[in-house]
Write a protein that holds these residues in place. Structure first.
Motif, PDB file in Angstrom:
ATOM      1  N   CYS A  29      40.202  40.368  53.998  1.00 35.18           N
ATOM      2  CA  CYS A  29      40.270  41.525  53.108  1.00 35.18           C
ATOM      3  C   CYS A  29      41.673  42.038  52.880  1.00 35.18           C
ATOM      4  O   CYS A  29      42.036  42.379  51.772  1.00 35.18           O
ATOM      5  CB  CYS A  29      39.414  42.659  53.655  1.00 35.18           C
ATOM      6  SG  CYS A  29      37.665  42.336  53.507  1.00 35.18           S
ATOM      7  N   HIS A  30      42.479  42.133  53.935  1.00 32.59           N
ATOM      8  CA  HIS A  30      43.785  42.716  53.690  1.00 32.59           C
ATOM      9  C   HIS A  30      44.938  41.994  54.346  1.00 32.59           C
ATOM     10  O   HIS A  30      46.050  42.487  54.334  1.00 32.59           O
ATOM     11  CB  HIS A  30      43.817  44.207  54.015  1.00 32.59           C
ATOM     12  CG  HIS A  30      43.403  44.562  55.402  1.00 32.59           C
ATOM     13  ND1 HIS A  30      44.249  44.504  56.463  1.00 32.59           N
ATOM     14  CD2 HIS A  30      42.217  44.971  55.883  1.00 32.59           C
ATOM     15  CE1 HIS A  30      43.613  44.885  57.551  1.00 32.59           C
ATOM     16  NE2 HIS A  30      42.388  45.170  57.219  1.00 32.59           N
ATOM     17  N   ARG A  50      46.737  46.011  44.077  1.00 32.13           N
ATOM     18  CA  ARG A  50      46.843  44.847  43.195  1.00 32.13           C
ATOM     19  C   ARG A  50      45.457  44.454  42.673  1.00 32.13           C
ATOM     20  O   ARG A  50      45.290  44.159  41.479  1.00 32.13           O
ATOM     21  CB  ARG A  50      47.495  43.676  43.933  1.00 32.13           C
ATOM     22  CG  ARG A  50      47.852  42.532  42.998  1.00 32.13           C
ATOM     23  CD  ARG A  50      48.436  41.336  43.717  1.00 32.13           C
ATOM     24  NE  ARG A  50      47.383  40.617  44.412  1.00 32.13           N
ATOM     25  CZ  ARG A  50      47.263  40.524  45.740  1.00 32.13           C
ATOM     26  NH1 ARG A  50      48.124  41.091  46.536  1.00 32.13           N
ATOM     27  NH2 ARG A  50      46.269  39.859  46.277  1.00 32.13           N
ATOM     28  N   LEU A  51      44.457  44.474  43.541  1.00 33.24           N
ATOM     29  CA  LEU A  51      43.094  44.166  43.108  1.00 33.24           C
ATOM     30  C   LEU A  51      42.597  45.192  42.091  1.00 33.24           C
ATOM     31  O   LEU A  51      41.997  44.830  41.081  1.00 33.24           O
ATOM     32  CB  LEU A  51      42.148  44.130  44.313  1.00 33.24           C
ATOM     33  CG  LEU A  51      42.257  42.940  45.226  1.00 33.24           C
ATOM     34  CD1 LEU A  51      41.378  43.134  46.455  1.00 33.24           C
ATOM     35  CD2 LEU A  51      41.868  41.676  44.501  1.00 33.24           C
ATOM     36  N   SER A  54      44.148  44.633  38.787  1.00 31.45           N
ATOM     37  CA  SER A  54      43.534  43.463  38.140  1.00 31.45           C
ATOM     38  C   SER A  54      42.201  43.829  37.500  1.00 31.45           C
ATOM     39  O   SER A  54      41.895  43.393  36.396  1.00 31.45           O
ATOM     40  CB  SER A  54      43.316  42.344  39.156  1.00 31.45           C
ATOM     41  OG  SER A  54      44.524  41.874  39.665  1.00 31.45           O
ATOM     42  N   TYR A 156      34.534  42.665  37.883  1.00 33.88           N
ATOM     43  CA  TYR A 156      34.478  42.790  39.340  1.00 33.88           C
ATOM     44  C   TYR A 156      34.216  41.432  39.978  1.00 33.88           C
ATOM     45  O   TYR A 156      34.847  41.053  40.959  1.00 33.88           O
ATOM     46  CB  TYR A 156      33.374  43.761  39.770  1.00 33.88           C
ATOM     47  CG  TYR A 156      33.653  45.202  39.430  1.00 33.88           C
ATOM     48  CD1 TYR A 156      34.683  45.898  40.045  1.00 33.88           C
ATOM     49  CD2 TYR A 156      32.874  45.873  38.484  1.00 33.88           C
ATOM     50  CE1 TYR A 156      34.927  47.223  39.742  1.00 33.88           C
ATOM     51  CE2 TYR A 156      33.111  47.191  38.187  1.00 33.88           C
ATOM     52  CZ  TYR A 156      34.128  47.866  38.821  1.00 33.88           C
ATOM     53  OH  TYR A 156      34.373  49.171  38.512  1.00 33.88           O
ATOM     54  N   VAL A 159      37.266  38.923  39.501  1.00 33.57           N
ATOM     55  CA  VAL A 159      38.371  39.231  40.414  1.00 33.57           C
ATOM     56  C   VAL A 159      37.984  38.881  41.848  1.00 33.57           C
ATOM     57  O   VAL A 159      38.785  38.308  42.591  1.00 33.57           O
ATOM     58  CB  VAL A 159      38.798  40.709  40.282  1.00 33.57           C
ATOM     59  CG1 VAL A 159      39.769  41.110  41.386  1.00 33.57           C
ATOM     60  CG2 VAL A 159      39.411  40.953  38.918  1.00 33.57           C
ATOM     61  N   LEU A 160      36.772  39.195  42.245  1.00 34.81           N
ATOM     62  CA  LEU A 160      36.305  38.858  43.593  1.00 34.81           C
ATOM     63  C   LEU A 160      36.352  37.354  43.824  1.00 34.81           C
ATOM     64  O   LEU A 160      36.850  36.879  44.840  1.00 34.81           O
ATOM     65  CB  LEU A 160      34.886  39.378  43.805  1.00 34.81           C
ATOM     66  CG  LEU A 160      34.264  39.088  45.159  1.00 34.81           C
ATOM     67  CD1 LEU A 160      35.002  39.844  46.251  1.00 34.81           C
ATOM     68  CD2 LEU A 160      32.791  39.453  45.154  1.00 34.81           C
ATOM     69  N   GLU A 163      39.969  36.174  44.247  1.00 32.10           N
ATOM     70  CA  GLU A 163      40.720  36.651  45.394  1.00 32.10           C
ATOM     71  C   GLU A 163      40.189  36.192  46.745  1.00 32.10           C
ATOM     72  O   GLU A 163      40.959  36.059  47.679  1.00 32.10           O
ATOM     73  CB  GLU A 163      40.794  38.183  45.389  1.00 32.10           C
ATOM     74  CG  GLU A 163      41.634  38.721  44.273  1.00 32.10           C
ATOM     75  CD  GLU A 163      43.095  38.326  44.377  1.00 32.10           C
ATOM     76  OE1 GLU A 163      43.627  38.240  45.494  1.00 32.10           O
ATOM     77  OE2 GLU A 163      43.704  38.092  43.322  1.00 32.10           O
ATOM     78  N   HIS A 174      46.641  35.477  51.074  1.00 34.10           N
ATOM     79  CA  HIS A 174      46.225  36.690  50.384  1.00 34.10           C
ATOM     80  C   HIS A 174      47.357  37.687  50.541  1.00 34.10           C
ATOM     81  O   HIS A 174      47.696  38.070  51.650  1.00 34.10           O
ATOM     82  CB  HIS A 174      44.933  37.245  50.986  1.00 34.10           C
ATOM     83  CG  HIS A 174      44.458  38.478  50.287  1.00 34.10           C
ATOM     84  ND1 HIS A 174      43.841  38.420  49.069  1.00 34.10           N
ATOM     85  CD2 HIS A 174      44.544  39.784  50.609  1.00 34.10           C
ATOM     86  CE1 HIS A 174      43.548  39.649  48.681  1.00 34.10           C
ATOM     87  NE2 HIS A 174      43.969  40.488  49.610  1.00 34.10           N
TER      88      HIS A 174
END
Length: 190
Positions: A29-30, A50-51, A54, A156, A159-160, A163, A174
């Motif tokens: 996740c991060h 950033r997400l 996007s 959504y 992008v998911l 990423e 990431h």
């Protein structure tokens, strides 16, 4: 360490949440280095911003595409309606992103949860308010407006999929952080 399933009386293997699975989720996740408790309790907001950017830009692009399609199919009135529908969703997402991320660089888990709930409430309030304003002040083509609004939700998922490493076989990082051997592509899962 007790698993979630053991604490709730359901010890099925699918319900086990262990430190390893939480660490993998935190890394995915991060992108923080996992191994210290800080990595699990502090969420860096730069990748989240950033997400969010996007998603907002993607929704704006989908709104324009929906307006152009509506113009081709139903004329200027339908195009304006589609642009308004997509714009409502885009504005609401931008408000949520601003509420959740704000000016902070990082937040702990409790702050993140509170920010998420407040952001979602703000997003819902913006959607309701903008739909009410548009419905009362402008004669819209409901089908075009609602179709464009709904189409923005595809962003959504796009992008998911872009990423998350499990959906993206070529990306192993990431936010500039190596996800390590725990990141799995769809090809490796087969």
């Amino acid at each position: 360490m007790a698993t979630l399933g053991e604490r709730h009386g359901n010890d099925h293997p699918r319900n086990r949440v262990t430190r390893g699975s939480v660490e993998h989720l935190a890394r995915a996740c991060h992108g923080n280095t996992v191994g210290s408790d800080d990595a699990l309790t502090t969420i860096e907001l730069t990748p989240l911003r950033r997400l969010a950017r996007s998603v907002v830009l993607g929704q704006a692009a989908i709104s324009v595409v929906a307006a152009l399609l509506s113009w081709a199919l139903g004329g200027r009135h339908a195009a304006l309606s589609a642009l308004l529908g997509g714009g409502i969703s885009t504005c609401a997402t931008a408000v949520m992103a601003l509420v959740v991320c704000g000016r902070r660089r990082a937040m702990d888990a409790v702050q993140a949860l509170v920010a998420l709930f407040v952001g979602e409430a703000a997003k819902l309030a913006v959607v309701v308010a903008l739909f009410v304003v548009v419905w009362r002040l402008i004669k819209v083509a409901p089908a075009a407006m609602l179709a464009a609004y709904a189409a923005t939700f595809l962003v959504y998922w796009i992008v998911l999929a872009r990423e998350l490493p499990v959906f993206n076989a070529t990306r192993r990082t990431h936010g500039g952080h190596d996800l390590g051997a725990d990141s799995v592509s769809l090809r490796e899962m087969r």
